[in-house]
Design a protein around this motif. Structure first.
Motif, PDB file in Angstrom:
ATOM      1  N   ALA A   3      55.414  32.840  37.609  1.00  0.00           N
ATOM      2  CA  ALA A   3      54.171  33.492  37.226  1.00  0.00           C
ATOM      3  C   ALA A   3      52.987  32.536  37.242  1.00  0.00           C
ATOM      4  O   ALA A   3      51.872  32.938  37.499  1.00  0.00           O
ATOM      5  N   THR A   4      53.227  31.229  36.985  1.00  0.00           N
ATOM      6  CA  THR A   4      52.114  30.305  36.909  1.00  0.00           C
ATOM      7  C   THR A   4      52.217  29.126  37.862  1.00  0.00           C
ATOM      8  O   THR A   4      51.230  28.447  38.094  1.00  0.00           O
ATOM      9  N   THR A   5      53.402  28.842  38.391  1.00  0.00           N
ATOM     10  CA  THR A   5      53.549  27.613  39.166  1.00  0.00           C
ATOM     11  C   THR A   5      53.990  27.812  40.610  1.00  0.00           C
ATOM     12  O   THR A   5      54.280  26.846  41.293  1.00  0.00           O
ATOM     13  N   TRP A   6      54.049  29.030  41.093  1.00  0.00           N
ATOM     14  CA  TRP A   6      54.580  29.214  42.444  1.00  0.00           C
ATOM     15  C   TRP A   6      53.598  28.771  43.512  1.00  0.00           C
ATOM     16  O   TRP A   6      53.972  28.557  44.662  1.00  0.00           O
ATOM     17  N   SER A   7      52.324  28.607  43.184  1.00  0.00           N
ATOM     18  CA  SER A   7      51.344  28.143  44.171  1.00  0.00           C
ATOM     19  C   SER A   7      50.341  27.212  43.503  1.00  0.00           C
ATOM     20  O   SER A   7      49.937  27.423  42.360  1.00  0.00           O
ATOM     21  N   MET A  41      35.649  45.132  33.843  1.00  0.00           N
ATOM     22  CA  MET A  41      36.706  44.300  34.417  1.00  0.00           C
ATOM     23  C   MET A  41      36.525  42.859  33.991  1.00  0.00           C
ATOM     24  O   MET A  41      35.431  42.440  33.598  1.00  0.00           O
ATOM     25  N   ARG A  42      37.611  42.102  34.135  1.00  0.00           N
ATOM     26  CA  ARG A  42      37.564  40.678  33.853  1.00  0.00           C
ATOM     27  C   ARG A  42      38.214  39.940  35.017  1.00  0.00           C
ATOM     28  O   ARG A  42      39.253  40.359  35.532  1.00  0.00           O
ATOM     29  N   VAL A  43      37.606  38.832  35.434  1.00  0.00           N
ATOM     30  CA  VAL A  43      38.110  38.027  36.542  1.00  0.00           C
ATOM     31  C   VAL A  43      38.458  36.643  36.022  1.00  0.00           C
ATOM     32  O   VAL A  43      37.646  35.999  35.341  1.00  0.00           O
ATOM     33  N   LYS A  44      39.679  36.178  36.352  1.00  0.00           N
ATOM     34  CA  LYS A  44      40.105  34.837  35.959  1.00  0.00           C
ATOM     35  C   LYS A  44      40.588  34.074  37.183  1.00  0.00           C
ATOM     36  O   LYS A  44      41.098  34.664  38.137  1.00  0.00           O
ATOM     37  N   ALA A  45      40.443  32.751  37.131  1.00  0.00           N
ATOM     38  CA  ALA A  45      40.942  31.884  38.191  1.00  0.00           C
ATOM     39  C   ALA A  45      42.181  31.167  37.693  1.00  0.00           C
ATOM     40  O   ALA A  45      42.207  30.672  36.560  1.00  0.00           O
ATOM     41  N   SER A  46      43.239  31.121  38.518  1.00  0.00           N
ATOM     42  CA  SER A  46      44.498  30.511  38.095  1.00  0.00           C
ATOM     43  C   SER A  46      44.461  28.992  38.166  1.00  0.00           C
ATOM     44  O   SER A  46      45.189  28.320  37.444  1.00  0.00           O
ATOM     45  N   VAL A  47      43.651  28.433  39.061  1.00  0.00           N
ATOM     46  CA  VAL A  47      43.600  26.979  39.264  1.00  0.00           C
ATOM     47  C   VAL A  47      42.148  26.519  39.248  1.00  0.00           C
ATOM     48  O   VAL A  47      41.345  26.984  40.054  1.00  0.00           O
ATOM     49  N   GLU A  88      54.986  34.749  46.073  1.00  0.00           N
ATOM     50  CA  GLU A  88      55.670  34.558  44.801  1.00  0.00           C
ATOM     51  C   GLU A  88      57.176  34.598  44.980  1.00  0.00           C
ATOM     52  O   GLU A  88      57.936  34.078  44.158  1.00  0.00           O
ATOM     53  N   GLY A  89      57.630  35.194  46.087  1.00  0.00           N
ATOM     54  CA  GLY A  89      59.060  35.263  46.371  1.00  0.00           C
ATOM     55  C   GLY A  89      59.629  33.996  46.965  1.00  0.00           C
ATOM     56  O   GLY A  89      60.820  33.930  47.271  1.00  0.00           O
ATOM     57  N   ARG A 112      56.124  44.260  42.084  1.00  0.00           N
ATOM     58  CA  ARG A 112      55.005  43.642  42.777  1.00  0.00           C
ATOM     59  C   ARG A 112      55.172  42.129  42.737  1.00  0.00           C
ATOM     60  O   ARG A 112      55.610  41.570  41.739  1.00  0.00           O
ATOM     61  N   GLN A 113      54.815  41.495  43.841  1.00  0.00           N
ATOM     62  CA  GLN A 113      54.779  40.043  43.906  1.00  0.00           C
ATOM     63  C   GLN A 113      53.424  39.630  44.482  1.00  0.00           C
ATOM     64  O   GLN A 113      52.860  40.326  45.317  1.00  0.00           O
ATOM     65  N   GLU A 114      52.937  38.489  44.041  1.00  0.00           N
ATOM     66  CA  GLU A 114      51.654  38.002  44.536  1.00  0.00           C
ATOM     67  C   GLU A 114      51.831  37.233  45.837  1.00  0.00           C
ATOM     68  O   GLU A 114      52.898  36.680  46.109  1.00  0.00           O
ATOM     69  N   PHE A 115      50.775  37.184  46.622  1.00  0.00           N
ATOM     70  CA  PHE A 115      50.729  36.308  47.789  1.00  0.00           C
ATOM     71  C   PHE A 115      49.343  35.691  47.875  1.00  0.00           C
ATOM     72  O   PHE A 115      48.374  36.210  47.318  1.00  0.00           O
TER      73      PHE A 115
END
Length: 283
Positions: free
Chosen positions: A41-45, A62-68, A186-187, A223-226
């Motif tokens: 969920a947090t470290t795959w990319s 809506m709310r927008v967040k950045a993962s990195v 994510e897979g 669902r998986q992220e890409f």
């Protein structure tokens, strides 16, 4: 006869557990992804991803967040208001008001940070069912910088395993033929696709959902992220752009399950006469 009976028993077990022969075959291939399921969920990319969520209550929007990392700004474009709108930043990301969302279902988000050596851009889109305008002109409108432009948005049915989607790679509104577009999922899949003479790369999404994910409660709604990433150097400066979204399992997997049950039934049809013949012989 013994082999026929064993085959029938195996097929029965598969049918009762809900695992088709096709899913069983893919379980080994996706083992790497399953081993990392707890941290995915947090470290795959390591690339920057934008995540958009609907917010309700006193201030719907809506709310927008950045993962990195952080970004200097995030802008929003919609088909009915294609001019970029700079979003307000708070402690927990960037906010989109209900008025900024408009009536159209397609919202295109662009986050940017820049210094003297590099420009990093992260993009994504959000779709919600509503009366909306076609987003084609908005997507292809000149914006400058390094871009990954979807030639079609996944509004109906979304992106699925095995499907192919085309993306335009361009810098300062000029196509980038021969450039490599990197896909990471994510897979656990990582692949590269080369852009053609028109700067268009066709991405084929892998079948990398694990059988555990598909047999869980969410099933075919999993669902998986890409994330797609593009790197380019121009004028002594590095440009890095990402585009992220999510994808779903291939609907053909359901047909594979039905096929597995059908094969089981056929095996039983052939096994019954053999079993009767054995009973007569023993009598």
């Amino acid at each position: 006869m013994i082999r026929s009976h064993a085959l029938a028993s195996t097929l029965l077990a598969l049918a009762l557990t809900g695992v088709s022969p096709t899913l069983l075959a893919h379980g080994e291939q996706a083992g790497h992804a399953a081993a990392q399921a707890s941290t995915m969920a947090t470290t795959w990319s390591s690339d920057a991803l934008l995540r958009v969520t609907m917010s309700r209550g006193e201030a719907p929007g809506m709310r927008v967040k950045a993962s990195v990392g952080d970004f200097d700004q995030v802008v929003l474009q919609t088909p009915e208001a294609p001019a970029p709108v700079v979003l307000a930043q708070g402690k927990d990301g960037w906010t989109v008001s209900k008025a900024q969302m408009g009536t159209g279902g397609h919202l295109w988000f662009i986050a940017t940070r820049e210094n003297e050596r590099e420009v990093v851009r992260a993009t994504t889109y959000f779709f919600f069912p509503a009366r909306h305008q076609v987003p084609t002109e908005m997507l292809r409108a000149p914006r400058g910088g390094l871009e990954i432009v979807p030639l079609r948005l996944q509004e109906h049915g979304g992106t699925r395993e095995g499907s192919r989607w085309r993306f335009l790679l361009r810098h300062d509104n000029q196509p980038l033929p021969g450039h490599l577009l990197t896909l990471e999922t994510e897979g656990g899949t990582r692949q590269q696709f080369m852009a053609d003479a028109d700067g268009v790369a066709e991405v084929s999404f892998p079948r990398d959902f694990t059988s555990e994910r598909l047999n869980a409660k969410e099933g075919m709604n999993a669902r998986q992220e890409f994330v797609l990433s593009l790197d380019h150097v121009s004028g002594g400066k590095r440009f890095l752009t990402t585009y992220n979204q999510s994808y779903n399992p291939d609907r053909m997997r359901e047909r594979s399950l039905a096929l597995g049950v059908g094969v089981f039934a056929l095996g039983m049809v052939f096994a019954v006469p053999l079993l009767r013949r054995k009973e007569k012989k023993n009598a």
